[in-house]
Scaffold this active site. Structure first.
Site, PDB file in Angstrom:
ATOM      1  N   CYS A  49      -2.026   9.073   3.014  1.00  0.00           N
ATOM      2  CA  CYS A  49      -1.665   8.488   1.717  1.00  0.00           C
ATOM      3  C   CYS A  49      -2.748   8.676   0.662  1.00  0.00           C
ATOM      4  O   CYS A  49      -2.455   8.690  -0.531  1.00  0.00           O
ATOM      5  CB  CYS A  49      -1.326   7.010   1.877  1.00  0.00           C
ATOM      6  SG  CYS A  49      -2.660   6.016   2.567  1.00  0.00           S
ATOM      7  N   GLU A 107       0.891  -1.169   0.000  1.00  0.00           N
ATOM      8  CA  GLU A 107       0.000   0.000   0.000  1.00  0.00           C
ATOM      9  C   GLU A 107       0.920   1.207   0.000  1.00  0.00           C
ATOM     10  O   GLU A 107       1.509   1.551   1.017  1.00  0.00           O
ATOM     11  CB  GLU A 107      -0.914  -0.044   1.236  1.00  0.00           C
ATOM     12  CG  GLU A 107      -2.076   0.935   1.165  1.00  0.00           C
ATOM     13  CD  GLU A 107      -1.746   2.274   1.781  1.00  0.00           C
ATOM     14  OE1 GLU A 107      -1.344   3.171   1.009  1.00  0.00           O
ATOM     15  OE2 GLU A 107      -1.878   2.428   2.995  1.00  0.00           O
TER      16      GLU A 107
END
Length: 453
Positions: free
Chosen positions: A244, A210
């Site tokens: 993010c 990720e």
């Protein structure tokens, strides 16, 4: 460093003992994790305040609540997820049992991130435990207070051999990556993701990465700008931009750029007051290195709001940049800070072209009252996930897998997808020793003529 091998070996021995196989054991460990969280909310909040200046409410809302929801969702769904899954039969297998059986992978390494150091370390662990694995946790050393807390709490509540916590920086992580794991879950930068993947390849270990990237936010002229800008400002500036899936930059028609700036400014004032530095809701940059990197991206000639900072406290004011050149430094890397560039495009097609000329992002956002605009944006671009007319919230839904694509990562997790990610889906065919007559055609010698279908 030699201790790392013994810790991993102990986790493997504990897994090989078979004690993670019963679903009841997994549920008990998840309940212990749940109890650990609920009994230590103050400590978790204090660690997050020390590292990121999060207050008690933002600590709970941004990090803890999602993990507790994930545990609840997983406990409720686990028995169904773990059941053997029947599959369709062919003409030749009508008398057989055909199904997919989910089995644990073994020992999973979870490498957490510093920006949401509780959530992004513990949430992947939930799925790995549910799938029946041993889990070696490596919290980020950058959020050192949280790393210390997790290494203290987890052994107090959970099986010490199955779920060890390893603290340390690059040397310790480098040694960890030399070990053989059955799956590695890493959250962080693309550059380090490549290092993790290269290390995993030596053992043919599958990875879930990720990562991140520059998540675009297209704002259509046919849009309620008051609502859009409030939602964008919330997602961009929470955690001081260190998210993010934060909207990295805005794409809009030049005719609405000034209006967007004014409405973003209004939202920022509503959220953080006249001086965000004094707001208990506004965070700080994690360390001096990241602070310097972010302020180097601010072009003073493009500042429409903010553009100030205080190095001793690592405060950077919410900053908006206008008429940003796509070739400027702020558009060459993920910002990961409270700086919002606005790039002008003159059409939806130009926005789509702009997005597609760059690496695939972790998230994409589009604001429009026109469903055709939203559907076209989704159909003609690629990203890890999409939220239309809001930001970030798609990653909070346990039935929506969360992950990247291309440079923003590979694989996904959350909810049932986490269970699947950390399981081997084993194809099973169970046949009787009777009815041998039906199998004679497959044995030599071959017939003289080919059969007709």
């Amino acid at each position: 460093m030699s201790n790392i091998s013994s810790i991993v070996n102990r986790a493997r021995d504990a897994f090989n003992s078979g004690k993670t196989r019963p679903l009841q054991f997994r549920v008990e460990q998840l309940e212990a994790l749940q109890r650990m969280i609920n009994e230590n909310l103050k400590g978790i909040s204090k660690a997050l305040a020390s590292n990121l200046r999060k207050n008690e409410w933002t600590s709970y809302y941004e990090e803890v609540a999602h993990v507790l929801d994930e545990i609840d969702f997983t406990i409720k769904g686990l028995s169904d997820w773990a059941e053997d899954e029947p599959v369709a039969k062919t003409r030749q297998t009508q008398e057989d049992d055909l199904y997919i059986h989910s089995e644990p992978l073994g020992v999973v390494l979870v490498i957490g991130a510093w920006n949401y150091p509780f959530n992004l370390t513990i949430q992947p662990m939930v799925g790995a435990i549910a799938a029946g694995n041993a889990v070696v946790l490596k919290p980020s050393e950058v959020s050192d207070h949280m790393a210390d807390l997790l290494s203290t709490l987890i052994p107090q509540y959970m099986d010490k051999d199955l779920y060890p916590v390893i603290k340390g920086g690059v040397p310790e992580t480098t040694e960890l990556l030399k070990e053989k794991f059955d799956h590695i879950m890493y959250t962080g930068s693309t550059a380090v993701g490549k290092i993790v993947m290269a290390a995993a390849a030596k053992h043919l270990t599958p990875v879930t990465l990720e990562l991140g990237g520059k998540s675009p936010c297209y704002v259509d002229k046919d849009c309620d700008l008051d609502v859009a800008c409030r939602r964008i400002a919330w997602g961009k500036f929470m955690n001081s931009g260190q998210t993010c899936v934060a909207p990295d930059y805005i794409l809009c028609d030049p005719s609405i750029q000034n209006e967007i700036v004014e409405k973003l400014k209004k939202s920022l004032k509503d959220f953080y007051g006249e001086d965000a530095k004094q707001s208990h809701d506004y965070g700080r940059i994690i360390n001096d290195r990241h602070f310097q990197r972010v302020i180097n991206l601010i072009d003073s000639k493009k500042v429409a709001h903010g553009g100030t900072w205080d190095q001793p406290s690592r405060y950077i004011a919410p900053t908006i940049l206008v008429d940003v050149d796509p070739q400027s430094p702020v558009m060459q890397e993920e910002i990961f800070g409270p700086v919002m560039p606005i790039v002008c495009v003159r059409s939806l097609d130009e926005a789509i072209k702009f997005i597609n000329q760059r690496e695939k992002p972790l998230a994409l956002y589009v604001f429009s009252n026109n469903d055709k605009v939203i559907k076209k944006m989704i159909a003609e671009t690629s990203s890890g996930g999409v939220t239309a007319n809001d930001v970030i919230v798609h990653i909070t839904v346990p039935t929506l897998p969360f992950g990247g694509v291309g440079n923003s990562g590979m694989g996904a997790y959350h909810g049932k997808k986490s269970f699947e990610t950390f399981s081997h889906r084993r194809s099973c065919l169970v046949r009787s020793l009777r009815n041998e007559e039906a199998n004679k055609a497959r044995y030599p010698p071959s017939p003289a003529k080919m059969p007709r279908h």
